[in-house]
Design an enzyme around this catalytic site. Structure first.
Site, PDB file in Angstrom:
ATOM      1  N   THR A 117       0.822  -1.214   0.000  1.00  9.54           N
ATOM      2  CA  THR A 117       0.000   0.000   0.000  1.00  9.54           C
ATOM      3  C   THR A 117       0.855   1.263   0.000  1.00  9.54           C
ATOM      4  OG1 THR A 117      -1.485   1.306   1.388  1.00  9.54           O
ATOM      5  CG2 THR A 117      -0.099  -0.235   2.531  1.00  9.54           C
ATOM      6  N   TYR A 142      -1.834   0.155  10.213  1.00 13.32           N
ATOM      7  CA  TYR A 142      -2.076  -0.507   8.921  1.00 13.32           C
ATOM      8  C   TYR A 142      -0.837  -0.414   8.029  1.00 13.32           C
ATOM      9  CZ  TYR A 142      -3.651  -1.051   4.136  1.00 13.32           C
ATOM     10  OH  TYR A 142      -3.749  -1.433   2.823  1.00 13.32           O
TER      11      TYR A 142
END
Ligand code: UDP
Length: 329
Positions: A117, A142
């Site tokens: 990501t 995250y």
């Protein structure tokens, strides 16, 4: 020989499964169906309902299906949730990825492609595009949980006969142009999903989180990439590794961005619905502008996107959202 897709019952994973089947590959999916749906997995693929953190399940799948390549999509993806439940995120995204990588090393799986990501960068230091060489400063558990998995892969690949690609996604949106799968996740929070739901009266209004940012229209700018182009990049990465290519860490985006209000306008135009849009406060943790420098993936994989067009992304997302209404999900 098969390809394993973890999280193949989810949004991006299910598109990957279709792409692999379209190419004539044999596919096995491991998914525990915590957020995915069994109906999202085409019947031509084998679905094993199980946990990627369970070495017995994974080891059996790798052996029985003679898996030679792994696409690893399974994981948790909601940034604010990772702030309130960091240990849950480190378990799902880091600890279980470690178990999966170990099972792959033990079984001698040669190729591993990981769903990473842009959150590994944190807030970019400049308003320019972000390249892979930018500093890595994730600002949420995250982002950190994904970066830790990138690091494990790097180190495992230098110790064992494993080659890998880490693909760092920017804002993934849209749906399969043929209408076979799409973003089905319940309680989704992503902008294009939310806007298409408002357009179809599945929610009474939508909110724009902050209109006082230093951008031309005051709203944040993101690089929205069509899920079909994203999945194509994965398939090219697999071919690259299979033909002896080097390990690869690459951004997946188009290299240009759209503001929140531009997205809202396109959704209104494409849907023909003038849904209510409320201006709201800034959302915690939002960076002003996050746009990929996508040179590396274009050059190293000869990736040529086909859907670099916000109208197409929205059209496909809207079509899928309509199909979901008929499915009653
Ligand atoms: N956004 C918004 N309203 C929404 C959802 C998102 O204004 O209902 C904004 C959000 O603040 C951000 C952009 O849209 O500026 C993209 O957010 P999203 O959650 O889709 O992806 P992110 O960039 O956070 O991964």
């Amino acid at each position: 020989m098969s390809v394993l897709v973890t999280g193949g019952a989810g949004y991006i994973g299910s598109h990957m499964v279709w792409r692999l089947l379209d190419a004539g590959e044999k596919v096995v999916v491991i998914d525990r169906l915590s957020t995915g749906f069994d109906w999202a997995v085409p019947s031509e693929a084998n679905l094993v309902v199980g946990d990627i953190g369970d070495p017995d399940t994974v080891g059996a799948v790798l052996r029985e299906h003679a898996v030679q390549s792994v696409f690893h999509f399974a994981g948790s993806i909601v940034v604010p949730e990772s702030v309130t439940d960091p240990l849950g995120y480190y378990l799902n995204n880091t600890v279980k990825s470690r178990a999966l990588i170990e099972a792959c090393v033990d079984a001698g799986v040669p190729h591993f492609i990981f769903s990473s990501t842009a959150a590994v960068y944190g807030t970019p230091e400049t308003a320019e595009t972000v390249s892979e060489d930018a500093a890595l400063h994730p600002e949420s558990p995250y982002g950190t949980s994904k970066l830790m998995t990138e690091t494990m892969l790097r180190d495992a690949a230098s110790a064992h006969p494993l080659t890998y690609a880490c693909l760092r996604y920017f804002n993934v949106a849209g749906a399969d142009p043929a209408g076979r799968t799409g973003q089905s996740t319940r309680d989704a929070t992503h902008l294009i999903k939310v806007a298409t739901q408002a357009a179809l009266s599945k929610r009474p209004f939508m909110q724009v989180f902050g209109a006082d940012y230093p951008t031309p229209d005051g709203t944040c700018i993101r690089d929205y990439i069509h899920v079909t182009d994203l999945v194509e990049a994965h398939y090219l990465a697999l071919q690259h590794l299979r033909s002896g290519g080097d390990n690869l860490v690459a951004n997946c985006g188009y290299g240009h961005g759209h503001s929140v209000l531009e997205v809202v306008d396109v959704v209104k135009r494409v849907s023909g619905s003038d849904f209510e849009v409320r201006m709201a406060d800034r959302r915690a943790g939002d960076a002003v502008t996050i746009v990929a420098n996508a040179d590396r993936i274009r050059e190293s994989l000869a990736w040529t996107p086909r859907y670099d067009d916000l109208e197409k992304i929205v059209t496909h997302a809207l079509k899928w959202e309509e199909a979901l209404s008929r499915r009653n999900t």
